[in-house]
Scaffold this motif. Structure first.
Motif, PDB file in Angstrom:
ATOM      1  N   SER A 130       2.783   6.870   4.575  1.00  0.00           N
ATOM      2  CA  SER A 130       2.012   7.633   5.546  1.00  0.00           C
ATOM      3  C   SER A 130       2.455   9.086   5.534  1.00  0.00           C
ATOM      4  O   SER A 130       3.637   9.402   5.477  1.00  0.00           O
ATOM      5  CB  SER A 130       2.210   7.027   6.940  1.00  0.00           C
ATOM      6  N   THR A 171      -4.517   2.712   1.525  1.00  0.00           N
ATOM      7  CA  THR A 171      -3.817   2.279   2.737  1.00  0.00           C
ATOM      8  C   THR A 171      -4.020   0.805   3.041  1.00  0.00           C
ATOM      9  O   THR A 171      -3.289   0.240   3.862  1.00  0.00           O
ATOM     10  CB  THR A 171      -4.291   3.093   3.955  1.00  0.00           C
ATOM     11  N   ARG A 172      -5.009   0.181   2.389  1.00  0.00           N
ATOM     12  CA  ARG A 172      -5.296  -1.223   2.704  1.00  0.00           C
ATOM     13  C   ARG A 172      -6.089  -1.828   1.563  1.00  0.00           C
ATOM     14  O   ARG A 172      -6.926  -1.166   0.950  1.00  0.00           O
ATOM     15  CB  ARG A 172      -6.095  -1.317   4.002  1.00  0.00           C
ATOM     16  N   THR A 229     -11.266   9.226   5.165  1.00  0.00           N
ATOM     17  CA  THR A 229     -11.060   7.873   4.641  1.00  0.00           C
ATOM     18  C   THR A 229     -12.344   7.338   4.044  1.00  0.00           C
ATOM     19  O   THR A 229     -13.418   7.451   4.630  1.00  0.00           O
ATOM     20  CB  THR A 229     -10.570   6.914   5.744  1.00  0.00           C
ATOM     21  N   LYS A 261      -7.264   6.948   1.571  1.00  0.00           N
ATOM     22  CA  LYS A 261      -6.976   8.097   2.453  1.00  0.00           C
ATOM     23  C   LYS A 261      -6.930   9.360   1.610  1.00  0.00           C
ATOM     24  O   LYS A 261      -6.205   9.439   0.614  1.00  0.00           O
ATOM     25  CB  LYS A 261      -5.641   7.889   3.158  1.00  0.00           C
TER      26      LYS A 261
END
Length: 448
Positions: free
Chosen positions: A38, A46-47, A406, A443
């Protein structure tokens, strides 16, 4: 289809039982978040979430009973052909393409195979839940009489001849067939899709019935069980086989922007394969007409993908509206991709000009320096090179904007298929590539 790593049999993961498939399919899937910490100054994932195994026959027959009699061990895939926000956080509309398909060379000639010819393209609503992609709903694309359109080739002599899974048995052409790619949802709940065959723009109802298919002037598509309107420029008749419209965006005012996946074959296929110039078209949903056309120039192929030297591998697979007349455009090969920011300027409109005349020489596609020839090529700015971001899967075809910095990216896994005679075993069952449908959140260090 694109070549993948050598195929391998995949261990099946269970799906949760007891829930109607067309309404909610809960999936168990393995997936891990990856990317930079982060606060990193670089774009990072990020996922990550993946789609579990849903037998394609069960999926299809829940939507259109009896449509698939043998799915040959293929699971639901291909939903990453495009993605569009569904309103609630983490929920998206996605669209499959024409279904499982591949190529097998027979006597030196490649044949297009359709292992599950009864498969019907579908709009699939998903939710990202942890590291899992869950199917919430699915809507079959249907004709005026309620039958599945299928994903089969439309016209003999224009589209690839369809064959069975082993390329030995010819299949029938189907004028209703759609190779669906882009998707957006209108304010009234209906959907707009783009198709690679025509190429065409397709308006469907909230429940998937084709309301109108807009095709190039002069296509002369007959026998379809839905309205067909010749409303697109005739020059699009020169689209490369299997390279029609792939990207679709909806601007804030409601206009649509369609992207040709590849340069037109003008004056011939060799010129198209060597060209860096393709086209975007703007369509007014109020006027039901194309109102603008723009010249778009790819970066050289070795800039987009340092491992590639074949210009014909360049494609536009996604366009995303990010404000008034601004778009993200994805330039890619099967191994790399870059996102460019462009603005649609009124002065850049070439609709109805000399480059819509297929007798113009040199054609737009043949111009090495279109700007120098007086063509107002869209200016662009690189946003991110996805090939430099860890955790981004190959063959990203769907992109959605989540917020100002994003993006949601989803890949097309080709239903786990590869090309060649080894795609199926001796019993005619799929030898799965092991490539999963994967969605990642990206991101960006700077907002769009």
């Amino acid at each position: 289809m694109s070549p993948h790593a050598p195929a391998r049999r995949r261990v099946r993961r269970p799906v949760v039982a007891g829930v109607p498939l067309a309404v909610a399919v809960a999936l168990m899937a393995a997936g891990t978040a990856s990317g930079a910490p982060s606060g990193s100054g670089a774009a990072h994932v990020t996922r990550t979430a993946t789609l579990g195994d849903i037998p394609l026959g069960a999926f299809s027959n829940a939507l259109l009973p009896g449509s698939v009699d043998n799915d040959r061990g293929v699971d639901l895939g291909g939903i990453g052909s495009d993605i569009y926000p569904a309103g609630r956080k983490g929920e998206y509309w996605t669209i499959t393409d024409r279904g499982p398909n591949g190529q097998i060379k027979v006597s030196g000639t490649k044949r297009r195979t359709f292992p599950v010819p009864g498969f019907d393209p579908a709009i699939v609503k998903i939710r990202v839940s942890g590291d899992t992609i869950k199917v919430l709903d699915a809507i079959p694309i249907t004709t005026s009489s309620g039958k599945g359109v299928t994903g089969l080739s439309n016209q003999q002599g224009r589209d690839e001849a369809p064959y069975s899974y082993n390329a030995q048995t010819p299949l029938s052409y189907n004028p209703n067939g759609l190779d669906t790619e882009g998707i957006v949802r209108a304010g009234d709940g209906s959907f707009w899709l783009v198709d690679e065959y025509g190429p065409s723009l397709v308006h469907v109802s909230a429940r998937g019935k084709v309301l109108t298919r807009y095709v190039p002037k002069g296509l002369r598509l007959t026998g379809a069980d839905y309205p067909v309107v010749e409303a697109l420029p005739a020059v699009l008749l020169h689209r490369k086989i299997n390279r029609g419209f792939e990207g679709l965006a909806q601007l804030p005012g409601g206009d649509l922007v369609m992207a040709l996946q590849s340069p037109l074959s003008l004056p011939d296929g060799d010129a198209g394969d060597a060209s860096l110039n393709t086209r975007l078209l703007r369509f007014s949903t109020k006027k039901k007409a194309v109102t603008a056309e723009y010249a778009y120039r790819f970066d050289p192929v070795n800039v987009v993908d340092p491992s590639e030297d074949d210009t014909s591998e360049l494609k536009i697979s996604s366009v995303v509206a990010v404000g008034d007349d601004r778009l993200l455009v994805e330039e890619r090969t099967d191994k790399a991709a870059r996102l460019q920011l462009v603005k649609l300027e009124r002065k850049s409109n070439i609709l109805g000009g000399r480059y819509d005349d297929d007798t113009t020489s040199p054609s737009l596609e043949q111009l090495d320096d279109p700007a120098g020839a007086g063509v107002p090529v869209l200016a662009k700015k690189l946003v991110v090179d996805l090939g430099t971001v860890s955790g981004v899967p190959l063959k990203i075809e769907g992109i959605a904007r989540v917020d100002h910095d994003t993006l949601a990216l989803i890949n097309d896994n080709d239903f786990g298929m590869t090309d060649g005679a080894g795609a199926f075993d001796a019993q005619g069952r799929l030898v799965d590539s092991g490539i999963e449908t994967t969605l990642v959140y990206l991101k960006l260090p700077h907002g769009i």
